[in-house]
Design a protein around this motif. Structure first.
Motif, PDB file in Angstrom:
ATOM      1  N   SER A 212      26.704  -1.152  64.944  1.00  8.02           N
ATOM      2  CA  SER A 212      27.573  -1.554  66.057  1.00  8.02           C
ATOM      3  C   SER A 212      28.999  -1.787  65.551  1.00  8.02           C
ATOM      4  O   SER A 212      29.235  -2.042  64.371  1.00  8.02           O
ATOM      5  CB  SER A 212      27.012  -2.780  66.763  1.00  8.02           C
ATOM      6  OG  SER A 212      27.359  -3.934  66.049  1.00  8.02           O
TER       7      SER A 212
ATOM      8  N   CYS B  33      23.281  -2.142  61.681  1.00  6.40           N
ATOM      9  CA  CYS B  33      22.857  -1.695  63.015  1.00  6.40           C
ATOM     10  C   CYS B  33      23.810  -0.679  63.626  1.00  6.40           C
ATOM     11  O   CYS B  33      23.550  -0.137  64.692  1.00  6.40           O
ATOM     12  CB  CYS B  33      22.688  -2.885  63.950  1.00  6.40           C
ATOM     13  SG  CYS B  33      24.262  -3.615  64.446  1.00  6.40           S
TER      14      CYS B  33
ATOM     15  N   CYS C 136      27.220  -9.997  61.780  1.00  5.76           N
ATOM     16  CA  CYS C 136      27.310  -9.028  62.867  1.00  5.76           C
ATOM     17  C   CYS C 136      26.860  -9.694  64.172  1.00  5.76           C
ATOM     18  O   CYS C 136      25.773 -10.267  64.239  1.00  5.76           O
ATOM     19  CB  CYS C 136      26.429  -7.826  62.565  1.00  5.76           C
ATOM     20  SG  CYS C 136      26.223  -6.761  63.989  1.00  5.76           S
TER      21      CYS C 136
ATOM     22  N   CYS D 203      23.314  -7.819  65.335  1.00  2.59           N
ATOM     23  CA  CYS D 203      22.030  -7.932  64.649  1.00  2.59           C
ATOM     24  C   CYS D 203      21.975  -9.168  63.752  1.00  2.59           C
ATOM     25  O   CYS D 203      20.942  -9.458  63.155  1.00  2.59           O
ATOM     26  CB  CYS D 203      21.734  -6.669  63.835  1.00  2.59           C
ATOM     27  SG  CYS D 203      22.769  -6.523  62.382  1.00  2.59           S
TER      28      CYS D 203
ATOM     29  N   CYS E  11      29.080  -2.358  61.581  1.00  5.80           N
ATOM     30  CA  CYS E  11      27.965  -3.000  60.897  1.00  5.80           C
ATOM     31  C   CYS E  11      27.120  -1.925  60.218  1.00  5.80           C
ATOM     32  O   CYS E  11      26.646  -0.993  60.871  1.00  5.80           O
ATOM     33  CB  CYS E  11      27.127  -3.800  61.887  1.00  5.80           C
ATOM     34  SG  CYS E  11      25.625  -4.439  61.113  1.00  5.80           S
TER      35      CYS E  11
END
Ligand code: ADP
Ligand code: ZN
Ligand code: ZN
Length: 724
Positions: free
Chosen positions: A438, A436, A473, A476, A433
């Motif tokens: 991740s 964020c 995502c 987030c 992502c």
């Protein structure tokens, strides 16, 4: 009269269980016995009682099946178990792997004459009736055969049955023996091939011996070992040819058929239950003369084996890491030893173990140093990705350097075929992502999920977990944060389609290739020149022969070198040499482009200069220095449990109780690189000893008396290939 026998079951045990059996039962007989609430198949391993049970507590064998395993094969099963530290029962399970072969074989009904005449049956003479009687004078036939053979209707036959002129007989269905036409079209060997073939024939009837058939890609190794196979068959013996599973395509089979005028029996994971059963029965009865199969074919009960060939013997798929860990190349040698027959290891890139065995005089070797006919070895060129950077386009990121693109364009212009190799399935190995940071991870494993865009899925390549590719995502909630990172073959195809819209491009990977049919289809399209650019994973490296393929592009030559396990260098050398070996196998010379960020890497340099000797010399030196196989021995101990704490405790207990002697060393425990796999926590230990030490017996004394909780599984992998 009855006696007590010890039966080995196909369950994870090393010991036999006692049963009463009729007197005629002998060692090796396959029997069915009651075990717990079920009935299990096993073999008679021992005559006489083992446990001290009261006679009336001993149950009886319920069925004696019409099959017996030979002593040579039983020895092989025991040795395999001992060498690989597996239970004898589980190895036996691989041998009796066609469960329904033991169910009541469907009987086949034929009809024969009873001797009663038409007059006695008060039936009129008719041509139709006479035709049936005439036909059956020679042999019994099925209804269908009688209808066809005598040209009569079912009604005619039924009347004859009802009046007692014909009677049914039940027989076991006959297995079709293979018929060979040796003069079909076996090729004329060239001088170099003939020398090799003569050597192999001279070593054919002298009992156990191993020969490395060491020949460059395209030199005709297959033709040479088929020559030995033919001469073994002419002596009435069986031949087993082991190949990497994925090489078992119609291309190979067609070639075989051309040579022998018949199909071989096959053994691989895609067989149906009934095919497994038929093949198993044909193997044990000796009707199957030639069997081509993946590694598990080594554990079939051949009745009269005369030769084993291991084709592409360097291939890592010969190493099994499931249920019983074993290296089929080594076990093929063991089996040949038990059967006292020759074994041929055929490859262009022998592994170091085999090379050292040749040097030490344990194995023979014959060499083919030239490609067949006018084919030359390809030119190999390095593309330095730091200087020759792939340029972004409308489609996004790029993985094809400008020089590779130019070469592809020119090859298309010339109407020749190209192949792009990347050992990564799917579209992208990772989704990150951008908002964020991740990454999409597998819920069951310590591993990223691979994006498979064509299927709109993300998949874990370790446990098979998959789910629809999320739009947002999961961490987030960002709607367009998720971004594909890095290429897989699907993404290369996307770029190729943008750059060369007119080219016919296709992909082949184990995803496409879920079925053999799918692989075979792409391969025949390639052969028929219906594909200009073929993109694929390591499936492309195996044995295929495409005469019009003149360009091979290796997208990321560094990929395999990143792992730091002991065979990373060797495996990269083998894989890239094999892929390169696909180029220029016809009368046009080929070129191979290796894209890399590290052009100075010694493995890549050795591939470019096609200097196997110097690569091997280096590799040998390193392994000798570090006392790694084949100069030392290794065993991995893998501890797994769904209880994290129990796994860790057991791993430390194993370490604490390790033997301390000269020449042994224990590394670990450490959390495995894939710490969680299929929902279980994993620790690894690596046990290293000098070559002179019997590593199995050390492990045996050490591990068998250990007390650990039943929710922990401890597995040993002798000579491990994977360190994950
Ligand atoms: P390798 O297994 O060493 O890579 P192959 O056995 O696949 O090589 O041979 C490469 C090609 O050359 C195949 O198409 C094969 O049929 C052909 N070939 C090899 N030797 C001969 C021969 N003596 N006569 C005719 N064709 C041959
Ligand atoms: Zn996010
Ligand atoms: Zn997973």
């Amino acid at each position: 009269m009855s006696k007590i026998v010890g039966v080995m079951l196909t369950l994870p045990f090393d010991n036999v269980f006692d049963y009463k059996a009729p007197d005629e039962v002998k060692i090796g007989d396959i029997v069915r016995v009651p075990f717990g609430k079920k009935h299990e198949v096993g073999i008679v391993f021992k005559i006489g009682a083992t446990a001290l049970l009261e006679e009336k507590k001993i149950k009886s064998v319920t069925e004696i099946l019409p099959y017996t395993l030979k002593p040579e094969f039983i020895k092989f099963i025991e040795w395999t178990a001992k060498y690989n530290m597996a239970s004898v029962g589980l190895v036996l399970k691989m041998a009796l792997c066609a469960k329904n072969a033991f169910d009541n074989p469907k009987l086949h009904i034929l009809y024969r004459l009873t001797g009663k005449t038409l007059a006695e049956a008060k039936l009129k003479n008719s041509d139709a009736r006479w035709h049936v009687i005439d036909l059956l004078k020679h042999a019994p036939y099925s209804k269908a055969e009688i209808m066809a053979g005598a040209g009569v209707s079912a009604g005619v036959i039924n009347t004859l049955i009802d009046s007692g002129i014909l009677e049914p007989v039940a027989v076991q269905p006959k297995i079709q023996a293979q018929h060979f036409n040796f003069n079909a079209s076996h090729v004329l060997l060239n001088e170099e091939q003939q020398v090799a073939a003569d050597f192999l024939r001279a070593h054919q009837n002298i009992g156990f011996n191993v020969t490395l058939l060491d020949g460059v890609t395209g030199s005709g190794k297959t033709e040479v070992y088929l020559d030995t196979a033919i001469s073994t068959l002419k002596q009435g013996k069986q031949v087993l040819i082991l190949v990497p599973e994925i090489a078992l395509t119609t291309q190979w089979l067609k070639r075989f058929e051309q040579c022998f005028g018949t199909k071989p029996y096959q053994w691989h994971s895609a067989l149906s239950q009934s095919e497994r059963k038929n093949t198993w029965q044909a193997v044990i009865s000796g009707e199957a003369k030639v069997l081509v199969g993946a590694r598990s074919a080594l554990f079939l009960p051949y009745n009269n084996l005369g030769l084993i060939v291991v084709d592409e013997s360097h291939d890592i798929t010969f190493k099994q890491e499931d249920m019983v860990n074993y290296q089929a190349r080594d076990m093929a040698v063991l089996r040949a030893k038990c059967e006292n027959i020759p074994v041929i290891l055929s490859t262009a890139t022998p592994d170091l173990e085999t090379i050292v065995n040749v040097e030490e005089g344990k194995y023979n070797t014959v060499k083919l140093i030239n490609r067949y006919a006018s084919a030359e070895m390809p030119d190999i060129q390095i593309i330095d990705l730091k200087k020759d950077k792939p340029q972004k386009g409308d489609w996004g990121a790029s993985w094809l350097s400008p020089s590779l693109c130019t070469a592809l364009e020119e090859n298309l212009q010339k109407g020749e075929q190209s192949m792009l190799f990347l050992n990564r399935r799917g579209y992208a190995p990772l989704l990150i992502c951008r908002d964020c940071g991740s990454r999409l991870q597998c819920p069951n494993c310590t591993a990223w999920l691979t994006e498979h865009r064509a299927q709109n899925r993300v998949i874990c390549h370790h446990c098979g977990y998959f789910t629809t590719t999320p739009k947002c995502c999961p961490d987030c909630g960002s709607e367009n944060g998720l971004t594909a990172c890095g290429p897989g073959v699907e993404r290369i195809l996307e770029e190729v389609k943008f750059r060369f819209p007119l080219a016919k491009a296709e992909i082949i990977s184990s995803d496409t290739a879920n079925s053999f049919k799918a692989i075979s289809e792409v391969i025949s399209k390639m052969q028929n020149k219906e594909i200009d650019i073929l993109i694929g994973t390591q499936i492309l490296a195996k044995g295929h022969h495409f005469p019009m393929l003149t360009l091979v592009g290796i997208i990321d030559a560094d990929l395999g070198l990143m792992g730091n396990d002991l065979r990373a260098q060797e495996q990269t050398f083998q894989l890239l040499s094999q892929v390169s070996g696909r180029a220029g196998r016809g009368d046009k010379k080929g070129t191979v482009y290796l894209q890399t960020l590290y052009p100075e890497n010694s493995v890549l340099k050795a591939i470019v200069s096609q200097d196997r000797q110097s690569f091997i010399a280096n590799e040998k030196q390193t392994r000798r220095m570090l006392c790694l196989p084949p100069f030392g021995k290794l065993a991995a101990i893998i501890v797994t449990s769904s209880n994290e704490n129990a796994a860790q405790k057991t791993a430390f207990l194993i370490a604490k109780t390790a033997p301390h002697e000269q020449g042994v060393q224990l590394l670990g425990p450490a959390p495995a690189p894939i710490y969680m796999l299929r929902g279980k926590f994993r620790y690894r230990l690596l046990f290293k000893t000098l070559k002179t030490i019997n590593i199995q017996s050390l492990l045996q004394t050490w591990l068998t008396h250990l007390n650990y909780p039943s929710n922990v599984h401890v597995e040993v992998d002798i000579d491990p290939y994977s360190f994950m």
